[in-house]
Design an enzyme around this catalytic site. Structure first.
Site, short mmCIF file in Angstrom:
data_model
loop_
_atom_site.label_atom_id
_atom_site.label_comp_id
_atom_site.label_asym_id
_atom_site.label_seq_id
_atom_site.Cartn_x
_atom_site.Cartn_y
_atom_site.Cartn_z
N GLU A 82 57.23 -21.49 24.55
CA GLU A 82 58.59 -20.97 24.36
C GLU A 82 58.45 -19.90 23.29
OE1 GLU A 82 61.30 -21.54 26.02
OE2 GLU A 82 60.52 -23.17 27.25
N THR A 132 50.24 -15.65 17.62
CA THR A 132 51.07 -14.54 17.14
C THR A 132 50.87 -14.29 15.65
OG1 THR A 132 53.37 -13.99 16.61
CG2 THR A 132 52.92 -16.28 17.01
N ASP A 133 51.05 -13.03 15.23
CA ASP A 133 50.93 -12.72 13.79
C ASP A 133 52.06 -13.34 12.97
OD1 ASP A 133 52.98 -11.08 14.68
OD2 ASP A 133 52.16 -9.22 13.86
N GLU A 134 53.09 -13.88 13.65
CA GLU A 134 54.19 -14.51 12.91
C GLU A 134 53.72 -15.74 12.12
OE1 GLU A 134 58.03 -14.84 14.49
OE2 GLU A 134 57.77 -13.23 15.93
N TYR A 158 59.79 -21.14 15.59
CA TYR A 158 58.84 -20.62 16.59
C TYR A 158 57.46 -20.44 15.96
CZ TYR A 158 56.29 -16.98 19.14
OH TYR A 158 55.29 -16.25 19.76
N LYS A 162 53.84 -22.34 16.68
CA LYS A 162 52.62 -21.63 17.08
C LYS A 162 51.48 -21.87 16.08
CE LYS A 162 52.07 -19.12 20.04
NZ LYS A 162 51.55 -19.37 21.40
N ARG A 222 57.63 -3.75 12.17
CA ARG A 222 56.78 -4.44 13.14
C ARG A 222 55.67 -3.48 13.57
NH1 ARG A 222 59.23 -7.74 11.01
NH2 ARG A 222 60.71 -9.26 11.82
N ARG A 290 69.20 -12.02 11.07
CA ARG A 290 68.66 -13.29 11.56
C ARG A 290 68.26 -14.14 10.35
NH1 ARG A 290 63.36 -12.27 14.95
NH2 ARG A 290 64.57 -12.61 16.83
N1 LIG Z 1 55.44 -11.19 23.31
C1 LIG Z 1 54.83 -10.95 22.14
O1 LIG Z 1 55.10 -9.94 21.48
C2 LIG Z 1 53.78 -11.90 21.64
C3 LIG Z 1 53.02 -11.53 20.52
C4 LIG Z 1 52.01 -12.38 20.08
C5 LIG Z 1 51.77 -13.57 20.75
N2 LIG Z 1 52.53 -13.93 21.81
C6 LIG Z 1 52.21 -15.19 22.49
O2 LIG Z 1 51.77 -14.86 23.79
C7 LIG Z 1 52.13 -15.88 24.72
C8 LIG Z 1 52.90 -15.27 25.86
O3 LIG Z 1 54.06 -14.63 25.33
P1 LIG Z 1 55.09 -13.89 26.29
O4 LIG Z 1 55.78 -12.87 25.48
O5 LIG Z 1 54.42 -13.51 27.56
O6 LIG Z 1 56.13 -15.07 26.57
P2 LIG Z 1 57.16 -15.28 27.75
O7 LIG Z 1 58.26 -16.10 27.17
O8 LIG Z 1 57.49 -13.99 28.42
O9 LIG Z 1 56.34 -16.16 28.82
C9 LIG Z 1 55.93 -17.46 28.56
C10 LIG Z 1 55.65 -18.14 29.89
O10 LIG Z 1 55.13 -19.44 29.61
C11 LIG Z 1 55.74 -20.38 30.48
N3 LIG Z 1 55.75 -21.67 29.80
C12 LIG Z 1 56.32 -21.97 28.61
N4 LIG Z 1 56.08 -23.25 28.29
C13 LIG Z 1 55.35 -23.79 29.30
C14 LIG Z 1 54.81 -25.07 29.55
N5 LIG Z 1 55.00 -26.08 28.71
N6 LIG Z 1 54.11 -25.26 30.70
C15 LIG Z 1 53.94 -24.23 31.59
N7 LIG Z 1 54.44 -23.00 31.41
C16 LIG Z 1 55.14 -22.78 30.27
C17 LIG Z 1 57.14 -19.84 30.72
O11 LIG Z 1 57.69 -20.37 31.91
C18 LIG Z 1 56.89 -18.33 30.76
O12 LIG Z 1 56.63 -17.89 32.08
C19 LIG Z 1 52.93 -16.90 23.91
O13 LIG Z 1 52.08 -17.95 23.55
C20 LIG Z 1 53.38 -16.13 22.67
O14 LIG Z 1 53.55 -16.99 21.57
C21 LIG Z 1 53.52 -13.12 22.27
#
Ligand SMILES: NC(=O)c1ccc[n+]([C@@H]2O[C@H](COP(=O)([O-])OP(=O)(O)OC[C@H]3O[C@@H](n4cnc5c(N)ncnc54)[C@H](O)[C@@H]3O)[C@@H](O)[C@H]2O)c1
Length: 334
Positions: A82, A132-134, A158, A162, A222, A290
């Site tokens: 999530e 994530t860098d967060e 969040y 992570k 960011r 926020r």
């Molecule tokens: N978007 C960013 O800027 C960013 C930056 C750094 C890291 N991340 C990390 O990268 C990863 C992907 O991020 P994103 O932006 O593509 O997210 P997103 O929310 O677009 O997609 C996440 C996907 O994971 C699926 N999912 C969630 N929980 C699940 C579970 N328990 N079982 C099966 N599927 C599940 C969801 O259905 C969704 O399709 C995450 O772990 C996020 O923390 C994202």
């Protein structure tokens, strides 16, 4: 070689599948995704070769066991999480359940599978945890970017979930020798991102002639990484990354939220001008900040650059243009 990708119907995972398929044409891809509101199955072409989609939760031990023993992956990349900070502030337990407990079930099931695989396969096996860098928290304006040695100091549910997943992954390496690699990337942008997130939200609000909301004074900084650059970094990590290590993946594209919103409006003004030629900038409005909003994210990517020769290619100007173009073409389907 078979790869199990989780969360592959989300933003980064779906971009990764496309790039992986393009790079390694014949390798089998299994995509396990529970399909939450942020997913879009249309992001992945239906007819790609050697690809199978399975709907389900990574925390479902029996389902994951069946997948592992049926397809015998050599590589697992966990994108599933999530991901929306605002949702985590409203409902932290959902994030703890999904990003910590379901993740723990998943990694433990993968670890049992790995322990039973043949010696040769065992040595080559990798489990990549996408982070994530967060997790590092917030930086002041003049502070140095975070390195992989920086301590985790999370400021919202969040990032706390992570960071917890990273600790669990790291502990599986230390305790069981399970070959995890953690990648820690900065904010991604590009095609396929859900419209709840900052950039698509600005584009959607502008096109619908709604208010373009900016938290607080918009001075939060960011570092924006084009999603394709992130995916290419992951491919390098799969090849050269060392188990037990973490790698920061950043772009050196630091910009304030307000500057970015103004820039996106300028791109929209050129690509999709309003009928009265008034700038979309007039729709920008500041809203209440926020809670726990981090001031600045910035990471030092020297380690991955030295270890793998990776570097980000996309310039923020061209990457944002590509992104706006994609949303202009696809806004109706998302
Ligand atoms: N978007 C960013 O800027 C960013 C930056 C750094 C890291 N991340 C990390 O990268 C990863 C992907 O991020 P994103 O932006 O593509 O997210 P997103 O929310 O677009 O997609 C996440 C996907 O994971 C699926 N999912 C969630 N929980 C699940 C579970 N328990 N079982 C099966 N599927 C599940 C969801 O259905 C969704 O399709 C995450 O772990 C996020 O923390 C994202």
């Amino acid at each position: 070689m078979t790869i199990l990708i989780t969360g592959g119907a989300g933003f980064i995972g779906s971009n990764f599948i496309k790039i992986w398929r393009h790079t390694f044409k014949n390798r089998k891809i299994i995509n396990l995704d529970k399909l939450n509101y942020a997913s879009n199955i249309k992001n992945i072409p239906i007819k790609i070769k050697n690809y199978e989609f399975i709907k389900g939760n990574i925390g479902n031990v029996n389902l994951v066991k069946n997948i592992l023993y049926k397809y015998e992956p050599d590589l697992i990349i966990n994108f599933a999480a999530e991901t929306h900070v605002d949702k985590s502030i409203l409902n932290p337990k959902i994030f703890a359940q999904n990003n910590i407990m379901d993740f723990l079930n998943f990694i433990e099931t993968c670890k049992y599978y790995w322990e039973k695989t043949h010696k040769d396969k065992k040595e080559k096996f990798r489990f990549i945890q996408i982070s994530t860098d967060e997790i590092y928290g917030s930086l002041k304006q003049n502070e140095k970017p975070f390195t992989e040695k920086s301590i985790y100091k999370t400021n919202n549910p969040y990032s706390a979930s992570k960071a917890s997943a990273n600790h669990i992954a790291q502990s599986f390496f230390q305790t069981y020798g399970f070959p995890i690699i953690i990648t820690i990337s900065t904010n991604n942008y590009g095609p396929h991102q859900h419209t709840e997130k900052f950039i698509p939200k600005i584009i959607k609000s502008a096109l619908n002639n709604n208010i373009i909301p900016i938290y607080g004074d918009g001075q939060q900084i960011r570092d924006w990484l084009f999603v394709k650059d992130h995916c290419n970094a992951l491919i390098k990590i799969i090849k050269y990354g060392i188990p037990g290590e973490s790698y920061n993946i950043g772009a050196n594209n630091e910009i304030t939220n307000l500057e970015l919103a103004l820039f996106l409006c300028e791109i929209l003004d050129k690509l999709y001008p309003r009928k009265n030629y008034e700038s979309y900038k007039t729709n920008i409005k500041f809203t209440n900040d926020r809670p726990g909003h981090d001031t600045r994210y910035s990471i030092d990517s020297t380690k991955i650059q030295i270890a793998t020769q990776w570097k980000p290619i996309e310039k923020i100007e061209s990457g944002m243009q590509k992104t706006v173009n994609w949303y202009l073409k696809n806004m109706r389907n998302i």
